[in-house]
Design a protein around this motif. Sequence first.
Motif, mmCIF file in Angstrom:
data_model
loop_
_atom_site.group_PDB
_atom_site.id
_atom_site.type_symbol
_atom_site.label_atom_id
_atom_site.label_comp_id
_atom_site.label_asym_id
_atom_site.label_seq_id
_atom_site.Cartn_x
_atom_site.Cartn_y
_atom_site.Cartn_z
ATOM 1 N N GLN A 30 101.759 -1.910 -1.511
ATOM 2 C CA GLN A 30 101.326 -2.133 -2.884
ATOM 3 C C GLN A 30 100.154 -1.224 -3.251
ATOM 4 O O GLN A 30 100.079 -0.699 -4.372
ATOM 5 C CB GLN A 30 100.928 -3.600 -3.068
ATOM 6 C CG GLN A 30 100.831 -4.048 -4.508
ATOM 7 C CD GLN A 30 102.177 -4.039 -5.209
ATOM 8 O OE1 GLN A 30 103.188 -4.387 -4.620
ATOM 9 N NE2 GLN A 30 102.203 -3.648 -6.468
ATOM 10 N N ILE A 31 99.237 -1.022 -2.307
ATOM 11 C CA ILE A 31 98.107 -0.116 -2.537
ATOM 12 C C ILE A 31 98.602 1.308 -2.757
ATOM 13 O O ILE A 31 98.137 2.023 -3.659
ATOM 14 C CB ILE A 31 97.126 -0.163 -1.347
ATOM 15 C CG1 ILE A 31 96.428 -1.523 -1.283
ATOM 16 C CG2 ILE A 31 96.091 0.961 -1.458
ATOM 17 C CD1 ILE A 31 95.554 -1.703 -0.048
ATOM 18 N N LEU A 32 99.567 1.736 -1.954
ATOM 19 C CA LEU A 32 100.135 3.079 -2.079
ATOM 20 C C LEU A 32 100.782 3.277 -3.442
ATOM 21 O O LEU A 32 100.603 4.316 -4.084
ATOM 22 C CB LEU A 32 101.167 3.299 -0.967
ATOM 23 C CG LEU A 32 101.804 4.693 -0.887
ATOM 24 C CD1 LEU A 32 100.769 5.733 -0.499
ATOM 25 C CD2 LEU A 32 102.947 4.690 0.123
ATOM 26 N N LEU A 33 101.517 2.266 -3.894
ATOM 27 C CA LEU A 33 102.171 2.345 -5.202
ATOM 28 C C LEU A 33 101.145 2.435 -6.330
ATOM 29 O O LEU A 33 101.269 3.270 -7.236
ATOM 30 C CB LEU A 33 103.069 1.124 -5.401
ATOM 31 C CG LEU A 33 103.901 1.096 -6.685
ATOM 32 C CD1 LEU A 33 104.967 2.187 -6.644
ATOM 33 C CD2 LEU A 33 104.549 -0.273 -6.874
ATOM 34 N N LEU A 34 100.129 1.589 -6.280
ATOM 35 C CA LEU A 34 99.093 1.586 -7.308
ATOM 36 C C LEU A 34 98.326 2.900 -7.329
ATOM 37 O O LEU A 34 98.047 3.455 -8.406
ATOM 38 C CB LEU A 34 98.134 0.416 -7.066
ATOM 39 C CG LEU A 34 96.961 0.268 -8.043
ATOM 40 C CD1 LEU A 34 97.471 0.057 -9.461
ATOM 41 C CD2 LEU A 34 96.066 -0.904 -7.619
ATOM 42 N N GLN A 35 98.003 3.416 -6.151
ATOM 43 C CA GLN A 35 97.270 4.677 -6.070
ATOM 44 C C GLN A 35 98.091 5.824 -6.658
ATOM 45 O O GLN A 35 97.558 6.710 -7.331
ATOM 46 C CB GLN A 35 96.923 4.960 -4.599
ATOM 47 C CG GLN A 35 96.055 6.190 -4.368
ATOM 48 C CD GLN A 35 96.858 7.461 -4.159
ATOM 49 O OE1 GLN A 35 98.027 7.404 -3.786
ATOM 50 N NE2 GLN A 35 96.231 8.608 -4.406
ATOM 51 N N TYR A 101 98.540 -8.147 -9.269
ATOM 52 C CA TYR A 101 98.164 -8.402 -10.662
ATOM 53 C C TYR A 101 97.467 -7.179 -11.265
ATOM 54 O O TYR A 101 97.646 -6.883 -12.456
ATOM 55 C CB TYR A 101 97.264 -9.632 -10.754
ATOM 56 C CG TYR A 101 98.044 -10.930 -10.819
ATOM 57 C CD1 TYR A 101 98.654 -11.342 -12.001
ATOM 58 C CD2 TYR A 101 98.187 -11.739 -9.693
ATOM 59 C CE1 TYR A 101 99.371 -12.519 -12.069
ATOM 60 C CE2 TYR A 101 98.908 -12.915 -9.753
ATOM 61 C CZ TYR A 101 99.503 -13.301 -10.936
ATOM 62 O OH TYR A 101 100.227 -14.469 -10.994
ATOM 63 N N TRP A 102 96.690 -6.474 -10.450
ATOM 64 C CA TRP A 102 96.033 -5.268 -10.938
ATOM 65 C C TRP A 102 97.074 -4.192 -11.267
ATOM 66 O O TRP A 102 96.924 -3.460 -12.258
ATOM 67 C CB TRP A 102 95.046 -4.752 -9.900
ATOM 68 C CG TRP A 102 94.304 -3.527 -10.338
ATOM 69 C CD1 TRP A 102 94.498 -2.240 -9.924
ATOM 70 C CD2 TRP A 102 93.258 -3.470 -11.317
ATOM 71 N NE1 TRP A 102 93.637 -1.377 -10.564
ATOM 72 C CE2 TRP A 102 92.862 -2.111 -11.427
ATOM 73 C CE3 TRP A 102 92.615 -4.435 -12.093
ATOM 74 C CZ2 TRP A 102 91.858 -1.698 -12.291
ATOM 75 C CZ3 TRP A 102 91.611 -4.022 -12.964
ATOM 76 C CH2 TRP A 102 91.249 -2.671 -13.052
ATOM 77 N N THR A 103 98.118 -4.109 -10.477
ATOM 78 C CA THR A 103 99.193 -3.150 -10.740
ATOM 79 C C THR A 103 99.845 -3.434 -12.088
ATOM 80 O O THR A 103 100.075 -2.515 -12.890
ATOM 81 C CB THR A 103 100.259 -3.203 -9.631
ATOM 82 O OG1 THR A 103 99.652 -2.919 -8.359
ATOM 83 C CG2 THR A 103 101.370 -2.193 -9.892
#
Length: 279
Positions: A30-35, A101-103
Amino acid sequence: MILKFTTMNLIMNTLLSIQLIGDYFLCMGQILLLQNIHRKNTCASVSVKTQIIFTIIFTIRYADLLVSYLTVYKSFENQHLDLAYIVVHNFVKIAHIIIMYWTLLVIFVLFRKSESRKFDAFRYEMLISACAIMAVLLNDKLETEDVMWTFSIYLEAVAMVPQRFLISRTKHVDGIVFYYIGFLSLYKFCYMANWIFSTIYLDSRFDKIAFAAGIIQLISYCDIFVSRKMSKSRISIQEDDYQFLHCSEGLKLNSEDSNSICNATAAFKNKNKITFQTV
């Protein structure tokens, strides 16, 4: 007796480690996607509906954090859990739900205009409704907690359907989506391994619903991996055909015209690259 106790502790620690590694894979994906969304300033290759479904799934699954902090997944029930593991495990769960949720916030507020609404048109409401009905009809116990858990399991199995629909419309799998789904596959593989080993070594109840749904989920991921391979092959074939056609015609032209053809071929490659990055 001591040897048996030591062996049991070793098995438990191994299973807990596998589960925690799975949680890390889920959070890192999820972090990779958001970044990547921030880096490219677009979410065109990401199915917003799949992200909404995953947010619903893990909101339901992590709802126990509102009731009790010292909790673990329903799939692994044991009363002698290490406190450090519980703290780390719950921290990762909280971090993951915040990132999800941030995404969604980033997609709907910052990059709403870059949504591929034309392609991301799957009616995900049908998936949610069908999974809700199945959870009521097919569950272990007709209790609120168990029905909600079963609903999240069913929904997770089909969560990638909108993303697959988007890919089928664009005929392309973005690299970052490919790696994101790879992390999800590793997460699910770790959890399924945990279920199997806990059933064998700890005599835990084998959850047929969760395991069957996990198999379906992994199959859907494999389908996207195959689509990624096919899309790359299709681009390569198109470029080779273009080069062959114009290089054949170039045999009849002078060197200046041949250079123009080479430039046109390079422009073709760049055009395809830009097109697929913006879809």
